[in-house]
Design a protein around this motif. Structure first.
Motif, PDB file in Angstrom:
ATOM      1  N   LYS A  15       5.883  -9.697  -4.000  1.00 49.76           N
ATOM      2  CA  LYS A  15       5.550  -9.242  -5.353  1.00 49.76           C
ATOM      3  C   LYS A  15       6.158  -7.860  -5.578  1.00 49.76           C
ATOM      4  CE  LYS A  15       0.934 -10.677  -7.005  1.00 49.76           C
ATOM      5  NZ  LYS A  15       1.081 -10.757  -8.358  1.00 49.76           N
ATOM      6  N   LEU A  16       6.557  -7.598  -6.809  1.00 54.96           N
ATOM      7  CA  LEU A  16       7.050  -6.256  -7.133  1.00 54.96           C
ATOM      8  C   LEU A  16       5.880  -5.264  -7.163  1.00 54.96           C
ATOM      9  CD1 LEU A  16       9.446  -4.436  -8.050  1.00 54.96           C
ATOM     10  CD2 LEU A  16       8.668  -4.866 -10.391  1.00 54.96           C
ATOM     11  N   ILE A  17       4.768  -5.701  -7.748  1.00 54.79           N
ATOM     12  CA  ILE A  17       3.602  -4.827  -7.853  1.00 54.79           C
ATOM     13  C   ILE A  17       2.683  -5.121  -6.677  1.00 54.79           C
ATOM     14  CG2 ILE A  17       1.741  -4.036  -9.369  1.00 54.79           C
ATOM     15  CD1 ILE A  17       4.604  -3.861 -10.620  1.00 54.79           C
ATOM     16  N   THR A  18       2.522  -4.137  -5.825  1.00 53.62           N
ATOM     17  CA  THR A  18       1.798  -4.358  -4.571  1.00 53.62           C
ATOM     18  C   THR A  18       0.297  -4.142  -4.735  1.00 53.62           C
ATOM     19  OG1 THR A  18       1.921  -3.857  -2.201  1.00 53.62           O
ATOM     20  CG2 THR A  18       1.942  -1.972  -3.710  1.00 53.62           C
ATOM     21  N   ASP A  19      -0.438  -4.316  -3.637  1.00 55.17           N
ATOM     22  CA  ASP A  19      -1.855  -3.933  -3.578  1.00 55.17           C
ATOM     23  C   ASP A  19      -2.029  -3.049  -2.346  1.00 55.17           C
ATOM     24  OD1 ASP A  19      -1.744  -5.960  -1.497  1.00 55.17           O
ATOM     25  OD2 ASP A  19      -3.927  -5.890  -1.535  1.00 55.17           O
ATOM     26  N   GLY A  56      -4.393  -2.617 -13.963  1.00 53.56           N
ATOM     27  CA  GLY A  56      -3.951  -2.984 -12.612  1.00 53.56           C
ATOM     28  C   GLY A  56      -3.055  -1.895 -12.027  1.00 53.56           C
ATOM     29  N   HIS A  57      -2.251  -2.284 -11.019  1.00 56.08           N
ATOM     30  CA  HIS A  57      -1.319  -1.339 -10.393  1.00 56.08           C
ATOM     31  C   HIS A  57       0.009  -1.374 -11.139  1.00 56.08           C
ATOM     32  CE1 HIS A  57      -3.639  -2.196  -6.410  1.00 56.08           C
ATOM     33  NE2 HIS A  57      -4.357  -1.512  -7.283  1.00 56.08           N
ATOM     34  N   SER A  58       0.859  -0.360 -10.919  1.00 52.71           N
ATOM     35  CA  SER A  58       2.210  -0.397 -11.490  1.00 52.71           C
ATOM     36  C   SER A  58       3.232  -0.342 -10.361  1.00 52.71           C
ATOM     37  CB  SER A  58       2.410   0.757 -12.477  1.00 52.71           C
ATOM     38  OG  SER A  58       2.662   1.942 -11.781  1.00 52.71           O
ATOM     39  N   GLY A  59       4.500  -0.519 -10.710  1.00 54.33           N
ATOM     40  CA  GLY A  59       5.522  -0.661  -9.675  1.00 54.33           C
ATOM     41  C   GLY A  59       6.391   0.563  -9.444  1.00 54.33           C
ATOM     42  N   ILE A  60       5.951   1.727  -9.953  1.00 52.48           N
ATOM     43  CA  ILE A  60       6.781   2.926  -9.872  1.00 52.48           C
ATOM     44  C   ILE A  60       6.774   3.515  -8.446  1.00 52.48           C
ATOM     45  CG2 ILE A  60       4.916   4.525 -10.518  1.00 52.48           C
ATOM     46  CD1 ILE A  60       7.048   5.900 -12.365  1.00 52.48           C
ATOM     47  N   LEU A  61       7.858   4.230  -8.122  1.00 45.58           N
ATOM     48  CA  LEU A  61       7.919   4.975  -6.856  1.00 45.58           C
ATOM     49  C   LEU A  61       6.738   5.941  -6.778  1.00 45.58           C
ATOM     50  CD1 LEU A  61      11.613   6.102  -7.273  1.00 45.58           C
ATOM     51  CD2 LEU A  61      10.863   4.787  -5.307  1.00 45.58           C
ATOM     52  N   THR A 116       7.265   0.920  -3.238  1.00 42.22           N
ATOM     53  CA  THR A 116       6.004   0.296  -2.830  1.00 42.22           C
ATOM     54  C   THR A 116       5.971  -1.235  -2.854  1.00 42.22           C
ATOM     55  OG1 THR A 116       5.108   0.286  -5.070  1.00 42.22           O
ATOM     56  CG2 THR A 116       4.774   2.298  -3.793  1.00 42.22           C
ATOM     57  N   TYR A 117       6.994  -1.890  -3.432  1.00 38.00           N
ATOM     58  CA  TYR A 117       6.920  -3.360  -3.593  1.00 38.00           C
ATOM     59  C   TYR A 117       6.624  -4.052  -2.255  1.00 38.00           C
ATOM     60  CZ  TYR A 117      11.550  -3.454  -1.499  1.00 38.00           C
ATOM     61  OH  TYR A 117      12.577  -3.307  -0.610  1.00 38.00           O
ATOM     62  N   LEU A 121       0.229  11.315   0.592  1.00 36.06           N
ATOM     63  CA  LEU A 121       1.003  10.333  -0.173  1.00 36.06           C
ATOM     64  C   LEU A 121       0.094   9.342  -0.879  1.00 36.06           C
ATOM     65  CD1 LEU A 121       0.567   7.828   1.850  1.00 36.06           C
ATOM     66  CD2 LEU A 121       2.641   8.575   2.947  1.00 36.06           C
ATOM     67  N   ALA A 122       0.730   8.447  -1.623  1.00 38.46           N
ATOM     68  CA  ALA A 122       0.002   7.367  -2.296  1.00 38.46           C
ATOM     69  C   ALA A 122       0.524   6.034  -1.799  1.00 38.46           C
ATOM     70  CB  ALA A 122       0.206   7.463  -3.805  1.00 38.46           C
ATOM     71  N   ASP A 123      -0.299   5.003  -1.906  1.00 35.49           N
ATOM     72  CA  ASP A 123       0.149   3.656  -1.510  1.00 35.49           C
ATOM     73  C   ASP A 123       0.821   2.937  -2.672  1.00 35.49           C
ATOM     74  OD1 ASP A 123      -2.271   3.545  -2.873  1.00 35.49           O
ATOM     75  OD2 ASP A 123      -3.213   2.107  -1.510  1.00 35.49           O
ATOM     76  N   HIS A 124       0.391   3.291  -3.911  1.00 37.76           N
ATOM     77  CA  HIS A 124       0.952   2.731  -5.146  1.00 37.76           C
ATOM     78  C   HIS A 124       0.315   3.499  -6.284  1.00 37.76           C
ATOM     79  CE1 HIS A 124      -2.947   0.955  -5.803  1.00 37.76           C
ATOM     80  NE2 HIS A 124      -2.910   0.465  -4.575  1.00 37.76           N
ATOM     81  N   GLU A 125       0.786   3.252  -7.512  1.00 35.39           N
ATOM     82  CA  GLU A 125       0.173   3.890  -8.675  1.00 35.39           C
ATOM     83  C   GLU A 125      -0.802   2.893  -9.302  1.00 35.39           C
ATOM     84  OE1 GLU A 125      -0.351   5.319 -12.832  1.00 35.39           O
ATOM     85  OE2 GLU A 125       0.330   3.364 -12.174  1.00 35.39           O
ATOM     86  N   THR A 126      -1.891   3.388  -9.879  1.00 38.38           N
ATOM     87  CA  THR A 126      -2.854   2.504 -10.558  1.00 38.38           C
ATOM     88  C   THR A 126      -3.072   2.953 -12.001  1.00 38.38           C
ATOM     89  OG1 THR A 126      -4.002   2.194  -8.450  1.00 38.38           O
ATOM     90  CG2 THR A 126      -5.158   1.464 -10.432  1.00 38.38           C
TER      91      THR A 126
END
Ligand SMILES: [Zn+2]
Length: 382
Positions: free
Chosen positions: A97-101, A342-347, A92-93, A314-319
């Motif tokens: 930034k590694l942690i996306t929105d 906030g969000h996290s950077g996991i697959l 998702t990066y 699917l998901a866009d990112h984890e929160t």
């Protein structure tokens, strides 16, 4: 000299031990919740045909594997998502930034380009990008978006607008006039009719040929043509108050868009899963994922009958950096811990069902999702 470096190193290491390792920067937020409304899941068979006429993209905003797992425990070990025949993982990066929105992650999925944090369907230089809704419209397909947040919010916006900053909500709302999406359902009405420039975008949408609705009752009566429905100001209420509105609006959109012989592309977002992550609210989170999953079940039932519809969940990112610490499949009790607001950077997981689903297996960049959908929809249609 050597001794001095060793001393400095040791000094900083001990500082780290004292102030870094033993002092968590975020308080541990652990809560336990028992889901009181378990539901039956639908059973669908895998689809045999290969032709993809329609694509339904279902996005759980902030819905990582733990959010899905928590809902699975809460619903006594079953979910409609489990009917999906293919699973994959997406990275998702974003570009800077590694942690996306949701802006940058949505842009990646809707346009196939990694962009900067907070961008809405523009590249890293600010140039507008073409989204899946544009591509589908240009090929004669009908398009739709149904969300539980305000329409200028990031995920719906990447399919309907272009902006370097997701916070420019009035400008994003104005882009809905030129987005060519046939069925639009969500909230955030004030951005359309209580604006600093005094424009009334609801009347302007009417002039563009949309049937403009401000309530679900009004929307439900429509049996054809273009729909622009903003049923409340701000966000829609959370799932427990909202009832089955998301599922009803999603099925209504399918009904109308399916009148087109060439097919449709529809994006459905369980938007408020993300908000529950930000507020570290496990009970509301479980109810939001359950509402999303019940809608997945309704959509799959329809897709099974249709036989030419690819459903991607699917998901866009984890929160929230949620961890599943304990639970009970018999009672539907879940104990979870949030590590961030906030969000996290996991697959994040990608699930697929229907013709073309197998293409979504594997580990890939979130930009591949747009490419895979494009291939599935347009491969046979030149
Ligand atoms: Zn978020």
């Amino acid at each position: 000299m050597k001794n001095l470096s060793v001393f400095i190193l040791t000094f900083f290491l001990s500082l780290n031990l004292v102030f870094g390792q033993y002092e968590p920067t975020v308080p541990l937020k652990t809560s336990t919740y028992t889901f009181d409304q378990p539901y039956e899941i639908v059973k669908v068979k895998p689809v045999k045909g290969k032709r993809v006429r329609n694509v339904i993209l279902m996005i759980g905003d902030g819905m990582g594997l733990v959010q899905v797992s928590a809902a699975w425990v809460a619903n006594h070990g079953k979910l409609n998502i489990d009917n999906c025949t293919t699973t994959g993982l997406s990275r998702t990066y974003c570009a800077n930034k590694l942690i996306t929105d949701s802006g940058a992650a949505g842009t990646a999925m809707a346009t196939g380009h990694k962009t900067n944090y907070h961008c809405i369907a523009v590249d890293t230089l600010g140039n507008p990008l073409t989204s899946l809704t544009d591509l589908a419209h240009n090929r004669g397909l009908k398009t739709g978006i149904v969300v539980t947040c305000n329409l200028p919010d990031a995920t719906p916006a990447v399919f309907c607008a272009n902006n370097v900053d997701r916070d420019q909500e009035e400008a994003i709302a104005a882009d809905y006039l030129s987005c060519n999406v046939d069925y639009i359902f969500g909230a955030g009405r004030e951005r359309f009719n209580q604006r600093s420039d005094n424009r009334d975008l609801l009347s302007e949408m009417k002039e563009k040929g949309y049937q403009v609705c401000t309530s679900w009752e009004e929307t439900a009566k429509i049996t054809g043509g273009k729909v622009f429905s903003v049923v409340s100001e701000g966000q829609l209420p959370l799932a427990r108050e909202r009832g089955d509105l998301f599922a009803k609006a999603s099925l209504h959109a399918i009904d109308l868009l399916n009148q087109n012989k060439k097919g449709f592309f529809l994006m459905l977002e369980g938007s408020r899963i993300d908000d529950c992550g930000h507020s570290n609210n496990l009970p509301e989170l479980i109810n939001e994922v359950a509402d999303f999953d019940k809608t997945v079940g309704e959509v799959m039932k329809w897709a099974e009958k249709d036989g030419e519809t690819l459903v991607i969940v699917l998901a866009d990112h984890e929160t929230g950096g949620l961890t599943l610490l304990d639970g009970n499949l018999k009672t539907g009790t879940v104990t979870g811990n949030y590590s961030t607001d906030g969000h996290s950077g996991i697959l994040v997981p990608v699930y697929a069902y229907g013709p073309g689903a197998a293409e979504f297996a594997g580990i890939y960049e979130n930009t591949e999702i747009k490419k895979k959908i494009e291939q599935a929809l347009f491969r046979q249609k030149h």
